[in-house]
Scaffold this motif. Structure first.
Motif, PDB file in Angstrom:
ATOM      1  N   LEU A 107       0.799  -1.223   0.000  1.00 16.20           N
ATOM      2  CA  LEU A 107       0.000   0.000   0.000  1.00 16.20           C
ATOM      3  C   LEU A 107       0.838   1.284   0.000  1.00 16.20           C
ATOM      4  CD1 LEU A 107      -2.902  -1.002   2.432  1.00 16.20           C
ATOM      5  CD2 LEU A 107      -2.942  -0.903  -0.067  1.00 16.20           C
TER       6      LEU A 107
ATOM      7  N   PRO B  54      -8.195   1.170   3.310  1.00 13.66           N
ATOM      8  CA  PRO B  54      -7.228   0.216   2.752  1.00 13.66           C
ATOM      9  C   PRO B  54      -6.434  -0.569   3.788  1.00 13.66           C
ATOM     10  CG  PRO B  54      -7.226   2.210   1.444  1.00 13.66           C
ATOM     11  CD  PRO B  54      -8.128   2.472   2.611  1.00 13.66           C
TER      12      PRO B  54
ATOM     13  N   GLU C  71      -6.488  -4.672   4.474  1.00 13.50           N
ATOM     14  CA  GLU C  71      -5.225  -5.419   4.489  1.00 13.50           C
ATOM     15  C   GLU C  71      -5.092  -6.226   5.775  1.00 13.50           C
ATOM     16  OE1 GLU C  71      -0.697  -4.174   3.475  1.00 13.50           O
ATOM     17  OE2 GLU C  71      -1.573  -3.167   5.226  1.00 13.50           O
TER      18      GLU C  71
END
Length: 360
Positions: free
Chosen positions: A61, A318, A322
């Motif tokens: 990321l 995000p 994850e």
């Protein structure tokens, strides 16, 4: 009728403590052993209930650059208008991953796929949400949550904020110490120190027992469509929690108990072809399909967590997606996903303030 105990905890203190976790250790617990020995402290101080998640060492990321493509732009075979048009993207919600950049003849070009170049002026780089949920080290004693708007607290339930009251920023974390249904018909929560916030300005999480189908050591995720929140569990123990954006009313996220049947580090998603809400998104991160083509996944293209926003999928910040992705990879079962709509009034039935709550 009040069902929660009140505790006078200054909200500022709570915010400061949470802001420095887990970098600062908790204070050790001390007690008097005897007059001769005096004070004795535990060798290892107790761990905080909540802590910030640490980045994964192998996370991709931080190295991803995402961009929204402008409507009806051409994609070229090279960094030149004379290199030939590979395709026209059309119009809609179109996102790509920037793979590289090159300057040619005074123009900046971005590479979005192998052999595909787009002028920098034809896209807009997007910033992913920096919000993350929290890891939970021991079962929470009370409901907790986040502000989903910037708003001022009130000194009494149902009252207007006093002029001197500060505005709490969106994503401020808090715990709930009391709840009251005020004369305006809304539930108001005491978020510490007699500071009250109306339910429409917050999103809450409250521990729930596992569904009957889920084993005592199995991994599962609860998606609360009313609160727009999620919690991850091992059996009955909550281990992580955060905010989501589920499907809008036109594209609702279905309720029920599901299991993740397909997992992808990155995958393409598209839908609503030929319609005004057409979307095509490359490299959707940490996708976990659980209800046919409905998935939990990271969403880098918006920061509306705590509100419905999607075409049916469960959008997650995000880093939260994850975390759930890697955590559940080692599960003894295909990850269970329980999607339901909670009733906010259940707090009144669940908690007996005399026996259920203890001081902070």
């Amino acid at each position: 009728m009040r069902r929660f105990l009140r505790y006078s905890i200054p909200l500022l203190v709570i915010a400061i403590i949470f802001a420095i976790w887990p970098d600062t250790a908790s204070a050790a617990k001390c007690f008097i052993q005897s007059d001769e020995i005096g004070h004795v402290c535990e060798a290892e101080p107790p761990q905080p209930v909540f802590s910030k998640p640490q980045p994964f060492a192998n996370s991709f990321l931080p190295y991803q650059t995402y961009a929204r493509l402008h409507d009806n732009i051409d994609v070229y075979a090279g960094p030149s208008l004379g290199s030939g048009v590979v395709r026209n993207v059309g119009d809609g919600f179109l996102y790509a991953t920037v793979q590289g950049a090159v300057e040619a003849e005074g123009t900046l070009w971005y590479v979005i796929n192998y052999g595909e170049y787009v002028r920098a002026s034809d896209l807009t780089v997007v910033d992913s949400s920096e919000f993350t949920g929290i890891e939970i080290k021991s079962q929470p004693e009370r409901p907790f949550g986040w502000m989903v708007v910037d708003y001022w607290y009130s000194n009494e339930p149902g009252a207007e904020p006093a002029p001197e009251n500060i505005k709490l920023p969106r994503y401020t974390f808090f715990e709930v110490y009391d709840a009251v249904t005020a004369d305006d018909g809304w539930i108001w929560y005491n978020i510490g120190g007699g500071r009250w916030m109306r339910q429409t300005y917050v999103s809450l999480i409250d521990p729930n027992p596992r569904p009957e189908e889920v084993g005592v050591d199995e991994y599962w995720v609860e998606i609360d469509l009313y609160e727009q929140s999620f919690a991850a569990y091992i059996g009955d123990r909550m281990v992580y929690a955060g905010l989501v954006s589920s499907g809008l009313n036109r594209w609702p996220t279905h309720e029920g108990l599901f299991q993740v049947w397909s997992r992808h580090d990155k995958t393409k998603m598209s839908g609503a072809e030929g319609k005004i809400d057409y979307y095509f998104i490359e490299d959707v991160p940490h996708t976990m399909f659980f209800d046919n083509d409905i998935a939990m996944h990271g969403a880098f293209w918006h920061d509306r967590f705590g509100y419905k926003h999607s075409h049916g999928c469960v959008n997650m910040p995000p880093r939260d997606a994850e975390w759930v992705y890697y955590w559940s990879a080692g599960a003894p079962n295909d990850l269970w996903v329980w999607v339901h709509t909670s009733d906010p009034n259940h707090y009144y039935d669940r908690y007996d303030p005399v026996t259920s709550f203890s001081g902070p």
